[in-house]
Design an enzyme around this catalytic site. Structure first.
Site, PDB file in Angstrom:
ATOM      1  N   TYR A  68       8.744  18.179 -15.164  1.00 11.06           N
ATOM      2  CA  TYR A  68       8.216  18.559 -13.849  1.00 11.06           C
ATOM      3  C   TYR A  68       8.652  19.950 -13.381  1.00 11.06           C
ATOM      4  O   TYR A  68       8.196  20.411 -12.333  1.00 11.06           O
ATOM      5  CB  TYR A  68       8.608  17.508 -12.812  1.00 11.06           C
ATOM      6  CG  TYR A  68       8.054  16.129 -13.147  1.00 11.06           C
ATOM      7  CD1 TYR A  68       6.678  15.919 -13.241  1.00 11.06           C
ATOM      8  CD2 TYR A  68       8.895  15.044 -13.408  1.00 11.06           C
ATOM      9  CE1 TYR A  68       6.154  14.670 -13.575  1.00 11.06           C
ATOM     10  CE2 TYR A  68       8.394  13.796 -13.734  1.00 11.06           C
ATOM     11  CZ  TYR A  68       7.016  13.619 -13.817  1.00 11.06           C
ATOM     12  OH  TYR A  68       6.502  12.384 -14.146  1.00 11.06           O
ATOM     13  N   ASP A 127      -8.917   2.910  -1.963  1.00 12.22           N
ATOM     14  CA  ASP A 127      -9.747   2.479  -0.839  1.00 12.22           C
ATOM     15  C   ASP A 127      -9.600   3.433   0.351  1.00 12.22           C
ATOM     16  O   ASP A 127     -10.588   3.781   1.005  1.00 12.22           O
ATOM     17  CB  ASP A 127      -9.380   1.048  -0.414  1.00 12.22           C
ATOM     18  CG  ASP A 127      -9.848   0.004  -1.421  1.00 12.22           C
ATOM     19  OD1 ASP A 127     -10.718   0.332  -2.256  1.00 12.22           O
ATOM     20  OD2 ASP A 127      -9.342  -1.137  -1.378  1.00 12.22           O
ATOM     21  N   HIS A 150      -1.440  17.170 -10.126  1.00 12.11           N
ATOM     22  CA  HIS A 150      -0.251  16.714 -10.858  1.00 12.11           C
ATOM     23  C   HIS A 150       0.445  17.909 -11.484  1.00 12.11           C
ATOM     24  O   HIS A 150      -0.221  18.819 -12.007  1.00 12.11           O
ATOM     25  CB  HIS A 150      -0.626  15.747 -11.983  1.00 12.11           C
ATOM     26  CG  HIS A 150      -1.314  14.508 -11.500  1.00 12.11           C
ATOM     27  ND1 HIS A 150      -0.624  13.415 -11.013  1.00 12.11           N
ATOM     28  CD2 HIS A 150      -2.624  14.199 -11.414  1.00 12.11           C
ATOM     29  CE1 HIS A 150      -1.500  12.481 -10.664  1.00 12.11           C
ATOM     30  NE2 HIS A 150      -2.709  12.936 -10.889  1.00 12.11           N
ATOM     31  N   LEU A 151       1.757  17.860 -11.484  1.00 14.20           N
ATOM     32  CA  LEU A 151       2.542  18.915 -12.148  1.00 14.20           C
ATOM     33  C   LEU A 151       2.354  18.842 -13.659  1.00 14.20           C
ATOM     34  O   LEU A 151       2.114  19.845 -14.336  1.00 14.20           O
ATOM     35  CB  LEU A 151       4.023  18.746 -11.811  1.00 14.20           C
ATOM     36  CG  LEU A 151       4.364  18.904 -10.332  1.00 14.20           C
ATOM     37  CD1 LEU A 151       5.383  17.874  -9.907  1.00 14.20           C
ATOM     38  CD2 LEU A 151       4.833  20.301 -10.041  1.00 14.20           C
ATOM     39  N   SER A 152       2.494  17.622 -14.187  1.00 15.20           N
ATOM     40  CA  SER A 152       2.346  17.415 -15.629  1.00 15.20           C
ATOM     41  C   SER A 152       0.878  17.111 -15.941  1.00 15.20           C
ATOM     42  O   SER A 152       0.054  17.006 -15.028  1.00 15.20           O
ATOM     43  CB  SER A 152       3.237  16.249 -16.082  1.00 15.20           C
ATOM     44  OG  SER A 152       2.779  15.033 -15.510  1.00 15.20           O
ATOM     45  N   ARG A 194      -0.370   6.407 -18.002  1.00 16.74           N
ATOM     46  CA  ARG A 194      -0.597   7.518 -17.057  1.00 16.74           C
ATOM     47  C   ARG A 194      -2.024   8.046 -17.138  1.00 16.74           C
ATOM     48  O   ARG A 194      -2.450   8.868 -16.336  1.00 16.74           O
ATOM     49  CB  ARG A 194       0.382   8.668 -17.324  1.00 16.74           C
ATOM     50  CG  ARG A 194       1.804   8.300 -17.025  1.00 16.74           C
ATOM     51  CD  ARG A 194       2.726   9.495 -17.128  1.00 16.74           C
ATOM     52  NE  ARG A 194       4.093   9.046 -17.314  1.00 16.74           N
ATOM     53  CZ  ARG A 194       4.923   8.700 -16.329  1.00 16.74           C
ATOM     54  NH1 ARG A 194       4.532   8.790 -15.077  1.00 16.74           N
ATOM     55  NH2 ARG A 194       6.140   8.281 -16.585  1.00 16.74           N
ATOM     56  N   ASN A 197      -0.832  14.655  -4.509  1.00 14.81           N
ATOM     57  CA  ASN A 197      -0.161  14.261  -5.748  1.00 14.81           C
ATOM     58  C   ASN A 197       0.361  12.846  -5.495  1.00 14.81           C
ATOM     59  O   ASN A 197       1.407  12.659  -4.867  1.00 14.81           O
ATOM     60  CB  ASN A 197       0.986  15.205  -6.104  1.00 14.81           C
ATOM     61  CG  ASN A 197       1.621  14.805  -7.437  1.00 14.81           C
ATOM     62  OD1 ASN A 197       1.367  13.718  -7.962  1.00 14.81           O
ATOM     63  ND2 ASN A 197       2.456  15.680  -7.987  1.00 14.81           N
ATOM     64  N   HIS A 251      -1.354   5.596 -10.474  1.00 13.78           N
ATOM     65  CA  HIS A 251      -1.620   4.701 -11.607  1.00 13.78           C
ATOM     66  C   HIS A 251      -1.666   3.230 -11.202  1.00 13.78           C
ATOM     67  O   HIS A 251      -1.957   2.371 -12.033  1.00 13.78           O
ATOM     68  CB  HIS A 251      -0.537   4.874 -12.682  1.00 13.78           C
ATOM     69  CG  HIS A 251      -0.281   6.309 -13.036  1.00 13.78           C
ATOM     70  ND1 HIS A 251      -1.263   7.150 -13.505  1.00 13.78           N
ATOM     71  CD2 HIS A 251       0.847   7.063 -12.969  1.00 13.78           C
ATOM     72  CE1 HIS A 251      -0.747   8.354 -13.724  1.00 13.78           C
ATOM     73  NE2 HIS A 251       0.520   8.327 -13.402  1.00 13.78           N
TER      74      HIS A 251
HETATM   75  C1  DQA Z   1       2.945  13.161 -11.574  1.00 10.62           C
HETATM   76  C2  DQA Z   1       2.540  12.393 -12.838  1.00 10.62           C
HETATM   77  C3  DQA Z   1       2.715  10.907 -12.634  1.00 10.62           C
HETATM   78  O1  DQA Z   1       2.358  10.221 -13.838  1.00 10.62           O
HETATM   79  C4  DQA Z   1       4.144  10.560 -12.311  1.00 10.62           C
HETATM   80  O2  DQA Z   1       4.266   9.182 -12.022  1.00 10.62           O
HETATM   81  C5  DQA Z   1       4.721  11.390 -11.234  1.00 10.62           C
HETATM   82  C6  DQA Z   1       4.356  12.810 -11.136  1.00 10.62           C
HETATM   83  C7  DQA Z   1       2.888  14.684 -11.799  1.00 10.62           C
HETATM   84  O3  DQA Z   1       2.890  15.405 -10.811  1.00 10.62           O
HETATM   85  O4  DQA Z   1       2.871  15.138 -12.950  1.00 10.62           O
HETATM   86  O5  DQA Z   1       5.565  10.944 -10.465  1.00 10.62           O
HETATM   87  O6  DQA Z   1       2.032  12.847 -10.540  1.00 10.62           O
END
Ligand code: DQA
Length: 159
Positions: A24, A88, A101-103, A112, A75, A81
């Site tokens: 991250y 909703d 998402h960062l990743s 994921r 985010n 997930h």
């Molecule tokens: C995340 C990716 C998700 O899979 C993970 O549970 C996170 C961070 C990301 O920003 O990459 O907590 O949302």
């Protein structure tokens, strides 16, 4: 002044910079907040930036964004997930929604790859570390400007 872009962050993102930095990155959530604010400012926009570890609170904020935001960057972290309730809530919005998402979840564990947020999102930015947030703000600004333009182009309802 138009409504702000809301930037909502889900669970464990308060630990950004400390939590799995090889995935991250080293920026803290406050660093990310500053990047988002600076990026929005370039477009004359403001942000409302929040983080929670609680699903219900995240949902309350999504509902509030319906009236108080011009666009939403979210985010959802782990709730993306798992949370049908979050999906909703997002479906009740008629403002642009950018999932961020960062990743890159698609390049990680299988669980994921499923997102309950993507079906309600206008688009998704992922995999670029804190730059994902800056790109998400760029998208939100562009989408909000487009929405505002088409709203003014529409004739008043009672015309
Ligand atoms: C995340 C990716 C998700 O899979 C993970 O549970 C996170 C961070 C990301 O920003 O990459 O907590 O949302």
């Amino acid at each position: 002044m138009s409504k702000p872009i809301w930037v909502l962050n889900g669970p464990n993102l308060n630990l950004l910079g400390v939590r799995e930095p090889h995935i991250y990155g080293h920026d803290s959530l406050d660093d990310v907040r500053a990047l988002c604010a600076a990026r929005a400012k370039r477009h004359g926009m403001e942000i409302e930036f929040r983080q929670t570890n609680h699903e219900g609170e995240l949902i309350d904020w999504v509902q509030a964004a319906r009236l108080e935001a011009c666009a939403l960057v979210i985010n959802p972290a782990g709730y993306g997930h798992t949370s049908v309730a979050l999906l909703d809530a997002l479906k009740s919005l008629d403002i642009p929604v950018v999932e961020c998402h960062l990743s890159n979840p698609a390049a990680r564990e299988g669980f994921r790859r499923a997102s309950y947020v993507s079906p309600a999102a206008t688009g998704v930015v992922c995999g670029f570390g804190s730059t994902s947030y800056e790109l998400a703000i760029e998208a939100a600004c562009a989408l909000a400007a487009r929405t505002a333009k088409s709203a003014t182009a529409r004739p008043p309802k009672d015309a």
